[in-house]
Design a protein around this motif. Sequence first.
Motif, mmCIF file in Angstrom:
data_model
loop_
_atom_site.group_PDB
_atom_site.id
_atom_site.type_symbol
_atom_site.label_atom_id
_atom_site.label_comp_id
_atom_site.label_asym_id
_atom_site.label_seq_id
_atom_site.Cartn_x
_atom_site.Cartn_y
_atom_site.Cartn_z
ATOM 1 N N THR A 4 0.890 -1.368 0.039
ATOM 2 C CA THR A 4 0.220 0.051 0.063
ATOM 3 C C THR A 4 0.765 1.599 0.136
ATOM 4 O O THR A 4 1.986 1.200 0.224
ATOM 5 C CB THR A 4 -0.945 0.124 1.256
ATOM 6 N N PHE A 5 0.357 2.372 -0.593
ATOM 7 C CA PHE A 5 1.071 3.557 -0.442
ATOM 8 C C PHE A 5 1.035 4.071 1.087
ATOM 9 O O PHE A 5 0.120 3.693 1.774
ATOM 10 C CB PHE A 5 0.010 4.683 -1.043
ATOM 11 N N SER A 6 2.121 4.956 1.439
ATOM 12 C CA SER A 6 2.355 5.368 2.725
ATOM 13 C C SER A 6 1.406 6.614 2.867
ATOM 14 O O SER A 6 0.636 6.796 2.121
ATOM 15 C CB SER A 6 3.726 5.872 2.812
ATOM 16 N N ALA A 7 1.287 6.981 4.171
ATOM 17 C CA ALA A 7 0.205 8.075 4.463
ATOM 18 C C ALA A 7 0.599 9.304 3.744
ATOM 19 O O ALA A 7 -0.108 9.957 3.140
ATOM 20 C CB ALA A 7 0.525 8.160 6.071
ATOM 21 N N ASP A 8 1.983 9.459 3.512
ATOM 22 C CA ASP A 8 2.314 10.753 2.607
ATOM 23 C C ASP A 8 1.867 10.704 1.163
ATOM 24 O O ASP A 8 1.649 11.416 0.765
ATOM 25 C CB ASP A 8 3.765 10.987 2.839
ATOM 26 N N GLU A 9 2.098 9.162 0.523
ATOM 27 C CA GLU A 9 1.805 8.888 -0.622
ATOM 28 C C GLU A 9 0.375 9.309 -1.020
ATOM 29 O O GLU A 9 -0.197 9.768 -1.796
ATOM 30 C CB GLU A 9 2.358 7.724 -1.165
ATOM 31 N N VAL A 10 -0.473 8.707 0.111
ATOM 32 C CA VAL A 10 -2.024 9.011 0.025
ATOM 33 C C VAL A 10 -2.379 10.355 0.109
ATOM 34 O O VAL A 10 -3.100 10.705 -0.811
ATOM 35 C CB VAL A 10 -2.650 8.233 1.126
ATOM 36 N N ALA A 11 -1.717 11.085 0.925
ATOM 37 C CA ALA A 11 -1.853 12.389 0.876
ATOM 38 C C ALA A 11 -1.919 13.162 -0.480
ATOM 39 O O ALA A 11 -2.446 14.082 -0.861
ATOM 40 C CB ALA A 11 -1.241 13.240 2.103
ATOM 41 N N ALA A 12 -0.638 12.662 -1.216
ATOM 42 C CA ALA A 12 -0.362 13.171 -2.425
ATOM 43 C C ALA A 12 -1.252 12.912 -3.349
ATOM 44 O O ALA A 12 -1.579 13.798 -4.397
ATOM 45 C CB ALA A 12 1.172 12.730 -2.885
ATOM 46 N N LEU A 13 -1.851 11.915 -3.343
ATOM 47 C CA LEU A 13 -2.770 11.419 -4.167
ATOM 48 C C LEU A 13 -4.015 12.310 -4.245
ATOM 49 O O LEU A 13 -4.848 12.290 -5.113
ATOM 50 C CB LEU A 13 -3.491 10.195 -3.774
ATOM 51 N N THR A 14 -4.414 13.035 -2.910
ATOM 52 C CA THR A 14 -5.450 13.977 -3.060
ATOM 53 C C THR A 14 -5.222 15.331 -3.549
ATOM 54 O O THR A 14 -6.057 16.005 -3.957
ATOM 55 C CB THR A 14 -6.106 14.125 -1.590
ATOM 56 N N LEU A 15 -3.910 15.598 -3.942
ATOM 57 C CA LEU A 15 -3.617 16.934 -4.795
ATOM 58 C C LEU A 15 -3.874 16.813 -6.261
ATOM 59 O O LEU A 15 -3.836 15.695 -6.800
ATOM 60 C CB LEU A 15 -1.922 17.105 -4.335
ATOM 61 N N GLY A 16 -4.230 17.842 -6.742
ATOM 62 C CA GLY A 16 -4.312 18.024 -8.019
ATOM 63 C C GLY A 16 -5.829 17.613 -8.560
ATOM 64 O O GLY A 16 -6.483 17.589 -7.592
ATOM 65 N N GLU A 17 -5.766 17.711 -9.876
ATOM 66 C CA GLU A 17 -7.443 17.283 -10.329
ATOM 67 C C GLU A 17 -7.890 16.066 -9.943
ATOM 68 O O GLU A 17 -6.987 15.009 -10.047
ATOM 69 C CB GLU A 17 -7.194 17.770 -11.845
ATOM 70 N N SER A 18 -9.177 16.141 -9.878
ATOM 71 C CA SER A 18 -9.824 14.788 -9.413
ATOM 72 C C SER A 18 -10.071 13.985 -10.412
ATOM 73 O O SER A 18 -9.914 14.331 -11.691
ATOM 74 C CB SER A 18 -11.320 15.220 -9.264
ATOM 75 N N PHE A 19 -9.841 12.577 -9.968
ATOM 76 C CA PHE A 19 -10.165 11.305 -11.349
ATOM 77 C C PHE A 19 -11.251 11.725 -11.998
ATOM 78 O O PHE A 19 -11.425 11.165 -13.140
ATOM 79 C CB PHE A 19 -9.757 10.033 -10.833
ATOM 80 N N PHE A 20 -12.426 12.023 -11.523
ATOM 81 C CA PHE A 20 -13.700 12.469 -11.915
ATOM 82 C C PHE A 20 -13.654 13.449 -13.165
ATOM 83 O O PHE A 20 -14.182 13.441 -14.007
ATOM 84 C CB PHE A 20 -14.596 12.986 -10.747
ATOM 85 N N LEU A 21 -12.770 14.463 -12.875
ATOM 86 C CA LEU A 21 -12.531 15.571 -14.060
ATOM 87 C C LEU A 21 -11.619 15.083 -15.143
ATOM 88 O O LEU A 21 -11.516 15.571 -16.260
ATOM 89 C CB LEU A 21 -12.146 16.775 -13.135
ATOM 90 N N ALA A 22 -10.745 14.309 -14.404
ATOM 91 C CA ALA A 22 -9.537 13.918 -15.506
ATOM 92 C C ALA A 22 -9.291 12.446 -15.073
ATOM 93 O O ALA A 22 -8.148 12.288 -14.731
ATOM 94 C CB ALA A 22 -8.277 14.909 -15.323
ATOM 95 N N PRO A 23 -9.903 11.652 -15.801
ATOM 96 C CA PRO A 23 -9.681 10.035 -15.282
ATOM 97 C C PRO A 23 -8.517 9.516 -16.038
ATOM 98 O O PRO A 23 -8.349 8.110 -15.763
ATOM 99 C CB PRO A 23 -11.112 9.539 -15.702
ATOM 100 N N GLY A 24 -7.673 10.031 -16.670
ATOM 101 C CA GLY A 24 -6.479 9.409 -17.200
ATOM 102 C C GLY A 24 -5.391 9.089 -16.410
ATOM 103 O O GLY A 24 -5.462 9.565 -15.037
ATOM 104 N N GLU A 25 -4.290 8.528 -16.677
ATOM 105 C CA GLU A 25 -3.117 8.329 -16.010
ATOM 106 C C GLU A 25 -2.480 9.252 -15.531
ATOM 107 O O GLU A 25 -2.640 10.532 -16.126
ATOM 108 C CB GLU A 25 -2.296 7.294 -16.605
ATOM 109 N N ARG A 26 -1.565 9.190 -14.107
ATOM 110 C CA ARG A 26 -1.056 10.428 -13.709
ATOM 111 C C ARG A 26 0.204 9.844 -13.025
ATOM 112 O O ARG A 26 0.638 8.631 -12.948
ATOM 113 C CB ARG A 26 -1.633 11.226 -12.796
ATOM 114 N N GLU A 27 1.056 10.645 -12.640
ATOM 115 C CA GLU A 27 2.279 10.328 -12.164
ATOM 116 C C GLU A 27 2.127 9.644 -10.661
ATOM 117 O O GLU A 27 1.518 10.277 -9.648
ATOM 118 C CB GLU A 27 3.274 11.731 -11.964
ATOM 119 N N CYS A 28 2.785 8.674 -10.385
ATOM 120 C CA CYS A 28 2.946 7.735 -9.183
ATOM 121 C C CYS A 28 3.514 8.693 -8.004
ATOM 122 O O CYS A 28 4.564 9.128 -8.536
ATOM 123 C CB CYS A 28 3.206 6.296 -9.301
ATOM 124 N N PRO A 29 2.924 8.708 -6.686
ATOM 125 C CA PRO A 29 3.805 9.603 -5.740
ATOM 126 C C PRO A 29 4.833 8.523 -5.301
ATOM 127 O O PRO A 29 5.704 9.210 -4.373
ATOM 128 C CB PRO A 29 2.751 9.885 -4.681
#
Length: 118
Positions: A4-29
């Motif tokens: 699983t992602f670490s707590a800091d990595e999970v927090a990084a997942l919440t930054l930036g555009e929502s997957f609902f608005l931009a459902p494509g791939e993005r950079e892994c934290p």
Amino acid sequence: MTGTFSADEVAALTLGESFFLAPGERECPSCGARRLRAYVTTPANARRPTLVSYVWCGGCGKFVGTRAKHPEGLIFSDPLALLPADERRELERTVTGFLAHLDSLWDSGVLPQTFTAA
């Protein structure tokens, strides 16, 4: 899958555009590869409007799953929605097998999902 992602990595997942608005791939934290993917579904047996989300990296294999209230009016495609219940249960029997199946759907162009608001 490597865990699983670490707590800091999970927090990084919440930054930036929502997957609902931009459902494509993005950079892994975690590893930096542009293989971060997401899949959402609604469990058939939920007593309340529930959204289950899976976010994983097809590169390093880290993942996180969450449950949340289904946002009112959110409509999305779900290529697994029409599977018979027994096939769906077998597919979801292990997280690693389930995410490998989702990866194959991404690689074949079935995913990402589409999202609209009612």
